[in-house]
Design a protein around this motif. Structure first.
Motif, mmCIF file in Angstrom:
data_model
loop_
_atom_site.group_PDB
_atom_site.id
_atom_site.type_symbol
_atom_site.label_atom_id
_atom_site.label_comp_id
_atom_site.label_asym_id
_atom_site.label_seq_id
_atom_site.Cartn_x
_atom_site.Cartn_y
_atom_site.Cartn_z
ATOM 1 N N PRO A 70 0.819 -1.209 0.000
ATOM 2 C CA PRO A 70 0.000 0.000 0.000
ATOM 3 C C PRO A 70 0.857 1.265 0.000
ATOM 4 O O PRO A 70 1.916 1.314 0.625
ATOM 5 N N LEU A 71 0.382 2.284 -0.722
ATOM 6 C CA LEU A 71 0.999 3.605 -0.732
ATOM 7 C C LEU A 71 -0.078 4.638 -0.427
ATOM 8 O O LEU A 71 -1.232 4.482 -0.833
ATOM 9 N N VAL A 72 0.327 5.702 0.255
ATOM 10 C CA VAL A 72 -0.567 6.842 0.470
ATOM 11 C C VAL A 72 0.161 8.083 -0.020
ATOM 12 O O VAL A 72 1.271 8.375 0.411
ATOM 13 N N VAL A 73 -0.465 8.779 -0.958
ATOM 14 C CA VAL A 73 0.060 10.059 -1.432
ATOM 15 C C VAL A 73 -0.721 11.127 -0.676
ATOM 16 O O VAL A 73 -1.941 11.197 -0.773
ATOM 17 N N GLU A 74 -0.003 11.937 0.099
ATOM 18 C CA GLU A 74 -0.636 12.944 0.952
ATOM 19 C C GLU A 74 -0.267 14.334 0.461
ATOM 20 O O GLU A 74 0.912 14.632 0.246
ATOM 21 N N ILE A 75 -1.283 15.169 0.284
ATOM 22 C CA ILE A 75 -1.091 16.511 -0.264
ATOM 23 C C ILE A 75 -1.881 17.500 0.591
ATOM 24 O O ILE A 75 -3.038 17.249 0.915
ATOM 25 N N ILE A 76 -1.247 18.622 0.930
ATOM 26 C CA ILE A 76 -1.930 19.676 1.680
ATOM 27 C C ILE A 76 -1.824 20.976 0.892
ATOM 28 O O ILE A 76 -0.740 21.381 0.490
ATOM 29 N N ASP A 77 -2.973 21.610 0.667
ATOM 30 C CA ASP A 77 -2.990 22.906 -0.021
ATOM 31 C C ASP A 77 -4.384 23.503 0.142
ATOM 32 O O ASP A 77 -5.233 22.949 0.844
ATOM 33 N N ASP A 78 -4.618 24.634 -0.538
ATOM 34 C CA ASP A 78 -5.937 25.263 -0.520
ATOM 35 C C ASP A 78 -6.953 24.373 -1.221
ATOM 36 O O ASP A 78 -6.621 23.622 -2.141
ATOM 37 N N GLU A 79 -8.211 24.501 -0.816
ATOM 38 C CA GLU A 79 -9.281 23.672 -1.376
ATOM 39 C C GLU A 79 -9.357 23.776 -2.898
ATOM 40 O O GLU A 79 -9.461 22.768 -3.589
ATOM 41 N N GLU A 80 -9.282 24.979 -3.416
ATOM 42 C CA GLU A 80 -9.378 25.184 -4.868
ATOM 43 C C GLU A 80 -8.252 24.459 -5.606
ATOM 44 O O GLU A 80 -8.487 23.802 -6.620
#
Length: 117
Positions: A70-80
């Motif tokens: 299993p891999l998880v790609v995690e991204i944090i940014d503005d909703e748009e």
């Protein structure tokens, strides 16, 4: 500079090491797309074990030539930005679980950011 602080969205894309898009590992394609679309950043987490959508256990085996982990790609940014990114990569993912949650960035340190006055 406080452009990354405050309320943001956390996108998590659950895939595995064998997922591909046009012959390339899907996680690599997703990271290239993150860079191309100037999304704040992404991290790929490789799990030791997990149970997928078909209730199959995927775990590390020393004797196996290829590993389906299993891999998880995690991204944090503005909703748009997150939704724009999702629109551009949705067709690349054949088997994936995608989640989106609220998060708050309380500190983001980067050597290229100017110190606040």
């Amino acid at each position: 500079m406080k452009r990354y602080l405050g309320k943001k969205k956390m996108l998590k894309i659950y895939i595995d090491t064998t997922d591909k898009f046009e012959g390339e590992p899907l996680w690599e394609v997703l990271l290239k797309k993150v860079k191309e679309e100037k999304v704040a950043g992404a991290t790929v987490h490789k799990a030791v074990a997990g149970i997928g959508a078909f209730s199959e256990v995927h775990s590390f085996k020393v004797w196996a030539l290829s590993q389906k982990l299993p891999l998880v790609v995690e991204i944090i940014d503005d909703e748009e930005k997150i939704y724009t990114f999702l629109d551009s990569v949705d067709s690349m993912m054949q088997n994936a679980l995608v989640t989106l949650t609220d998060t708050e960035v309380i500190r983001y340190k980067h050597e290229n950011f100017q110190k606040e006055a």
